[in-house]
Motif scaffolding. Structure first.
Motif, PDB file in Angstrom:
ATOM      1  N   ARG A  23       0.311   5.444  10.864  1.00 59.01           N
ATOM      2  CA  ARG A  23       1.704   5.586  10.442  1.00 59.01           C
ATOM      3  C   ARG A  23       1.895   5.352   8.954  1.00 59.01           C
ATOM      4  NH1 ARG A  23       4.138   1.462  14.649  1.00 59.01           N
ATOM      5  NH2 ARG A  23       2.164   0.500  14.076  1.00 59.01           N
ATOM      6  N   MET A  24       1.036   4.532   8.354  1.00 59.39           N
ATOM      7  CA  MET A  24       1.173   4.216   6.934  1.00 59.39           C
ATOM      8  C   MET A  24      -0.179   3.802   6.395  1.00 59.39           C
ATOM      9  SD  MET A  24       3.703   1.465   5.124  1.00 59.39           S
ATOM     10  CE  MET A  24       4.922   2.379   4.228  1.00 59.39           C
ATOM     11  N   PHE A  25      -0.392   4.120   5.118  1.00 64.33           N
ATOM     12  CA  PHE A  25      -1.658   3.820   4.470  1.00 64.33           C
ATOM     13  C   PHE A  25      -1.360   3.264   3.078  1.00 64.33           C
ATOM     14  CE2 PHE A  25      -1.832   7.585   7.119  1.00 64.33           C
ATOM     15  CZ  PHE A  25      -2.723   7.179   8.096  1.00 64.33           C
ATOM     16  N   LEU A  26      -1.864   2.076   2.804  1.00 63.03           N
ATOM     17  CA  LEU A  26      -1.638   1.407   1.522  1.00 63.03           C
ATOM     18  C   LEU A  26      -2.975   1.145   0.858  1.00 63.03           C
ATOM     19  CD1 LEU A  26       0.931  -1.231   2.833  1.00 63.03           C
ATOM     20  CD2 LEU A  26       1.454   0.893   1.622  1.00 63.03           C
ATOM     21  N   ARG A  27      -2.957   1.086  -0.453  1.00 63.99           N
ATOM     22  CA  ARG A  27      -4.177   0.779  -1.209  1.00 63.99           C
ATOM     23  C   ARG A  27      -3.822  -0.196  -2.315  1.00 63.99           C
ATOM     24  NH1 ARG A  27      -7.609   5.631  -3.102  1.00 63.99           N
ATOM     25  NH2 ARG A  27      -8.343   5.302  -0.988  1.00 63.99           N
ATOM     26  N   ILE A  28      -4.716  -1.168  -2.514  1.00 59.74           N
ATOM     27  CA  ILE A  28      -4.612  -2.069  -3.657  1.00 59.74           C
ATOM     28  C   ILE A  28      -5.899  -1.918  -4.447  1.00 59.74           C
ATOM     29  CG2 ILE A  28      -5.463  -4.104  -2.439  1.00 59.74           C
ATOM     30  CD1 ILE A  28      -3.132  -5.497  -4.185  1.00 59.74           C
ATOM     31  N   THR A  29      -5.742  -1.702  -5.755  1.00 61.72           N
ATOM     32  CA  THR A  29      -6.905  -1.428  -6.600  1.00 61.72           C
ATOM     33  C   THR A  29      -6.569  -1.770  -8.051  1.00 61.72           C
ATOM     34  OG1 THR A  29      -8.543   0.290  -7.099  1.00 61.72           O
ATOM     35  CG2 THR A  29      -6.260   1.003  -7.009  1.00 61.72           C
ATOM     36  N   PRO A  30      -7.573  -2.023  -8.887  1.00 63.60           N
ATOM     37  CA  PRO A  30      -7.272  -2.231 -10.307  1.00 63.60           C
ATOM     38  C   PRO A  30      -6.540  -1.016 -10.872  1.00 63.60           C
ATOM     39  CG  PRO A  30      -9.503  -2.934  -9.828  1.00 63.60           C
ATOM     40  CD  PRO A  30      -8.991  -2.239  -8.592  1.00 63.60           C
ATOM     41  N   TYR A  31      -5.528  -1.280 -11.686  1.00 61.88           N
ATOM     42  CA  TYR A  31      -4.721  -0.202 -12.252  1.00 61.88           C
ATOM     43  C   TYR A  31      -5.473   0.428 -13.420  1.00 61.88           C
ATOM     44  CZ  TYR A  31      -0.566   2.259 -13.882  1.00 61.88           C
ATOM     45  OH  TYR A  31       0.338   3.221 -14.263  1.00 61.88           O
ATOM     46  N   PRO A  32      -5.754   1.742 -13.336  1.00 60.49           N
ATOM     47  CA  PRO A  32      -6.575   2.384 -14.359  1.00 60.49           C
ATOM     48  C   PRO A  32      -5.834   2.724 -15.654  1.00 60.49           C
ATOM     49  CG  PRO A  32      -5.968   3.978 -12.697  1.00 60.49           C
ATOM     50  CD  PRO A  32      -5.428   2.642 -12.241  1.00 60.49           C
ATOM     51  N   HIS A  33      -4.504   2.669 -15.655  1.00 59.62           N
ATOM     52  CA  HIS A  33      -3.725   3.105 -16.817  1.00 59.62           C
ATOM     53  C   HIS A  33      -3.071   1.934 -17.544  1.00 59.62           C
ATOM     54  CE1 HIS A  33      -4.325   7.057 -15.132  1.00 59.62           C
ATOM     55  NE2 HIS A  33      -3.740   6.670 -14.011  1.00 59.62           N
TER      56      HIS A  33
END
Length: 190
Positions: A23-33
């Motif tokens: 139903r939902m997909f989230l991602r946490i990751t270092p921000y590249p910008h």
């Protein structure tokens, strides 16, 4: 039916949170910008589909829902940005966003005001079987985060889960962002 997100890695700084019912997909990751020079910035993205096990860069085509900018030179709380559109964001100091529940209380019990205007509270290991528990102001269970015990073997899944009760599904991004800050506080003893 609650949203049950598999935390693919259990890594605070980089993981996918995929609802087991798609139903939902989230991602946490270092921000590249990063423009401020602070390399200790994480981004929370709402993804369109389940992550893959191989290196996946689909988040680079999306605008993050939340930016978490932690202390630049040493571990510390910084600023959280809720980004409604690529051109606007609302900065809030993390210590104002997640406040201790009592003046002399521990760091691992904090409250925050979510996007629905209501106040919620995170607590660490306050309920048996849950690493983290999020409660409403009335004391109702909103969400809980559980890490797989090292003694339990799993096959094809991580065994780490973030469960958000269906009545609070509109707060999935708020809950993941605030949980990430709480886990950072615990990891660095802040």
């Amino acid at each position: 039916m609650p949203f049950t997100f598999e935390d693919r890695t259990g890594d605070l700084h980089r993981s996918d949170f995929d609802d087991i019912y798609d139903r939902m997909f989230l991602r946490i990751t270092p921000y590249p910008h990063v423009t401020s020079g602070n390399k200790n910035t994480l981004a929370v993205y709402v993804m369109g589909c389940r992550s893959t096990r191989r290196k996946d860069t689909r988040h680079l085509d999306r605008h993050p829902s939340v930016l978490l900018e932690f202390g630049e030179t040493r571990p510390g709380l910084g600023t959280i940005y809720f980004t409604q559109s690529p051109s606007s964001s609302i900065p809030i100091p993390m210590h104002n966003y997640l406040r201790k529940t009592t003046f002399f209380g521990g760091s691992l019990s904090r409250k925050f005001r979510a996007s629905d205007g209501r106040e919620y509270k995170w607590q660490h290991k306050s309920i048996d079987g849950h690493e983290w528990t999020c409660l409403s102001a009335e004391g109702y269970m909103v969400a809980h985060y559980d890490l797989r015990p090292p003694s339990i073997a799993v096959y094809g899944v991580s065994g780490n889960t973030l469960t958000i009760h269906e009545a609070y599904s509109n707060l999935c991004v708020d809950i993941l962002a605030s949980l990430t800050i709480m886990r950072y506080i615990a990891e660095h003893g802040l």
